[in-house]
Design a protein around this motif. Structure first.
Motif, short mmCIF file in Angstrom:
data_model
loop_
_atom_site.label_atom_id
_atom_site.label_comp_id
_atom_site.label_asym_id
_atom_site.label_seq_id
_atom_site.Cartn_x
_atom_site.Cartn_y
_atom_site.Cartn_z
N THR A 164 0.85 -1.19 0.00
CA THR A 164 0.00 0.00 0.00
C THR A 164 0.89 1.24 0.00
O THR A 164 2.11 1.13 0.02
CB THR A 164 -1.00 0.01 1.18
N ASP A 165 0.25 2.40 -0.03
CA ASP A 165 1.00 3.66 -0.06
C ASP A 165 0.39 4.57 1.00
O ASP A 165 -0.38 4.12 1.85
CB ASP A 165 0.90 4.31 -1.45
N LEU A 166 0.72 5.85 0.96
CA LEU A 166 0.03 6.81 1.82
C LEU A 166 -0.10 8.16 1.14
O LEU A 166 -0.26 9.20 1.80
CB LEU A 166 0.71 6.93 3.21
N VAL A 185 1.61 -9.81 -7.19
CA VAL A 185 1.77 -8.83 -6.10
C VAL A 185 0.56 -7.90 -6.16
O VAL A 185 0.21 -7.43 -7.23
CB VAL A 185 3.07 -8.03 -6.29
N GLU A 186 -0.09 -7.64 -5.01
CA GLU A 186 -1.28 -6.77 -5.04
C GLU A 186 -1.00 -5.42 -4.41
O GLU A 186 -0.55 -5.33 -3.27
CB GLU A 186 -2.45 -7.45 -4.31
N PHE A 187 -1.31 -4.37 -5.17
CA PHE A 187 -1.22 -3.02 -4.62
C PHE A 187 -2.61 -2.50 -4.33
O PHE A 187 -3.48 -2.50 -5.20
CB PHE A 187 -0.52 -2.06 -5.59
N ILE A 188 -2.82 -2.01 -3.10
CA ILE A 188 -4.09 -1.40 -2.71
C ILE A 188 -3.79 0.02 -2.21
O ILE A 188 -2.97 0.20 -1.31
CB ILE A 188 -4.81 -2.25 -1.62
N PRO A 217 -9.83 1.19 -3.42
CA PRO A 217 -9.69 0.00 -4.27
C PRO A 217 -10.10 0.26 -5.71
O PRO A 217 -10.88 1.16 -5.99
CB PRO A 217 -10.63 -1.02 -3.61
N THR A 218 -9.55 -0.55 -6.61
CA THR A 218 -9.96 -0.55 -8.01
C THR A 218 -10.46 -1.96 -8.34
O THR A 218 -10.45 -2.85 -7.48
CB THR A 218 -8.77 -0.23 -8.94
N GLY A 219 -10.85 -2.16 -9.60
CA GLY A 219 -11.29 -3.48 -10.05
C GLY A 219 -10.19 -4.54 -9.93
O GLY A 219 -10.47 -5.74 -9.96
N GLN A 220 -8.94 -4.11 -9.81
CA GLN A 220 -7.82 -5.05 -9.66
C GLN A 220 -7.68 -5.60 -8.25
O GLN A 220 -6.91 -6.53 -8.04
CB GLN A 220 -6.49 -4.35 -10.01
N ASN A 221 -8.36 -5.00 -7.28
CA ASN A 221 -8.13 -5.41 -5.90
C ASN A 221 -9.02 -6.57 -5.47
O ASN A 221 -10.11 -6.77 -6.01
CB ASN A 221 -8.30 -4.22 -4.95
N THR A 222 -8.52 -7.33 -4.50
CA THR A 222 -9.23 -8.49 -3.96
C THR A 222 -9.69 -8.18 -2.53
O THR A 222 -9.17 -7.24 -1.90
CB THR A 222 -8.29 -9.70 -3.88
N PHE A 237 -6.18 -6.26 4.17
CA PHE A 237 -4.84 -5.83 4.59
C PHE A 237 -4.85 -4.34 4.96
O PHE A 237 -4.34 -3.93 6.03
CB PHE A 237 -3.83 -6.11 3.47
N ALA A 238 -5.44 -3.51 4.09
CA ALA A 238 -5.46 -2.07 4.36
C ALA A 238 -6.26 -1.77 5.63
O ALA A 238 -5.85 -0.94 6.45
CB ALA A 238 -6.04 -1.31 3.16
N ARG A 239 -7.38 -2.48 5.81
CA ARG A 239 -8.18 -2.29 7.04
C ARG A 239 -7.38 -2.68 8.29
O ARG A 239 -7.42 -1.98 9.30
CB ARG A 239 -9.44 -3.15 7.01
N ALA A 240 -6.69 -3.81 8.21
CA ALA A 240 -5.92 -4.27 9.37
C ALA A 240 -4.81 -3.28 9.70
O ALA A 240 -4.49 -3.03 10.87
CB ALA A 240 -5.34 -5.66 9.09
#
Lengths: 291, 291
Positions: free
Chosen positions: A96-98, A117-120, A150-155, A161-164
């Motif tokens: 993720t980023d900020l 690799v998943e980027f959110i 999120p985008t359509g690419q996210n699971t 993960f971002a919530r946690a």
């Protein structure tokens, strides 16, 4: 999602917020490594124990060992970093980023990184008029908002993960917006207000007035102390939305000026009544106030 | 000048600040009477012990008994009051006000009052987004500025009265400005900031964004909750200065927009550096910070 003691976090970029993330994750008992191109912030993060291992170059080993990576740089530096180090990420790695802008960043980052690799995208709305790892302890994530984009690419796993991460770091509120919605919102609530504060300070050489100012002027211009490099980039990345907001604000201010020029007290009172009514919606709820 | 227990103060207008003056003078052990056209604020001031005697009409006895009078109304109400009750004032009576505009008010008031009565303008820069006598206790005069605006008509005794009033009420700083200097200063540090905050709230229907706002937006728009009647009058009394400030601010904001539109990052950074440098002069000095 619950983080495990055996998980390895990597924070790329140890400025104010990157170091604050590292500090928060370390305090939660997690393993955090850090990388930073220049030495001072890295040294601070090491000395203060925010990270366990740190490097200023040759990151491949730390990148490939990471389960979770946080990109804590300017948007352009993130794209460069992902292009260079993305191929070292291990399969299943979550990133993720900020960054304070999302459109034009999230999808290119997703495209740059390997398929496995998943980027959110996410944005902690907790900036301060400070910079550098040495000030990380002064940043308080409660009661700030944490926005996941999120985008359509996210699971669901990426979003979890971002919530946690937000929960672990102590954010008060988590919400989901599309990158486009995020950028429209941020153009108004953050960038326009910074543009106004900067313009107010630049409009005249006003230092001689400092002794007469009250809290309202100080509050309005507090954010005119600005990290120029980062904000120039954030403004330019979101310039379409920000220009639209500046135009809308300017025409409202011109309408107020017209009412002044024609001496129309009733029309002024109408604006004051509307602003008073709308501003009430922005008052902090009691549970958000800090003790 | 030192006030004596035998001195009689009269506060004309028992809204937020008038009641706060009465409270401060009463706490200092002085005798305070009050007059107010409507009953609720007068009742509150009597019940809370801010004033010893109060009236809503037929003030002649209270006016003629007063050594010191504080006009705590809108500018137009002050002029009306002085025209009606000025002739009842006793010779040597000292009068001040607390209006946020001075040009067009101080000299007309001085001209309206009998020769043997001295009016000295003053402005306590301590407004709050509150109104009414019932909120007077929430107003804190430290660390606010108290501005005295003498003209050629004033005597050292009149200025000493205003200074003694500021000291008794606990203001942190007292300064002297001409009415014209005062109005130019207030156009920038107070009225322009209020015009901006009001315009920002009126520019779009933004309630749905409330959940995303951070402290910077809240700080900037806090003053958009505004006492419409009073502020319409203050704006209109100072409209020449305020319009000039709006024009200067607007061209600076347009310059920022141009730099955005042309993608000129270096020129944006120059503005940010200037605003950061100038804003530093406005930081509170440590001794002004409250504990």
């Amino acid at each position: 999602m619950t983080f495990q003691k055996t998980d390895r976090f990597l924070v790329a970029g140890l400025g104010l917020l990157g170091a604050r993330y590292a500090l928060g994750l370390t305090r939660a008992g997690l393993h955090v490594d850090g990388v930073n191109r220049s030495r001072p912030n890295l040294e601070t993060a090491l000395q203060k124990g925010y990270i366990q291992t740190g490097k200023t170059a040759d990151y491949a080993d730390l990148v490939s060992a990471a389960d979770y990576i946080i990109l804590a740089q300017t948007p352009s530096a993130m794209l460069e970093w992902a292009g260079r180090w993305g191929r070292c990420c291990k399969p299943g790695c979550l990133i993720t980023d900020l960054a304070g802008v999302k459109q034009g960043l999230v999808e290119p980052l997703q495209a740059l990184l390997p398929q496995e690799v998943e980027f959110i995208g996410s944005h902690p709305m907790a900036g301060r008029e400070l910079s550098g790892a040495q000030n990380a302890e002064l940043v308080d994530f409660f009661p700030a908002n944490f926005i996941i984009t999120p985008t359509g690419q996210n699971t669901p796993r990426g979003i979890a993960f971002a919530r946690a991460l937000a929960d672990t770091l102590g954010f008060a509120h988590v919400c989901l917006l599309s990158p486009a919605e995020h950028d429209r919102m941020i153009g108004y609530v953050s960038q326009l207000t910074h543009a106004i504060a900067v313009s107010l300070m630049c409009a005249s050489d006003n230092g001689r007035l400092a002794e007469y100012t009250g809290d309202s002027f100080r509050d309005l211009t507090r954010i005119a102390r600005i990290n120029g490099g980062m904000w120039a980039e954030l403004f330019l990345w979101n310039r379409q939305n920000l220009i639209a907001e500046i135009d809308q604000f300017t025409s409202t201010l011109q309408a107020l000026k017209e009412r002044l020029a024609t001496g129309d007290a009733e029309a002024l009172k109408e604006m004051f009544a509307l602003s008073t009514q709308r501003r009430a919606a922005f008052d902090k709820k009691p549970e958000e106030e800090k003790g």
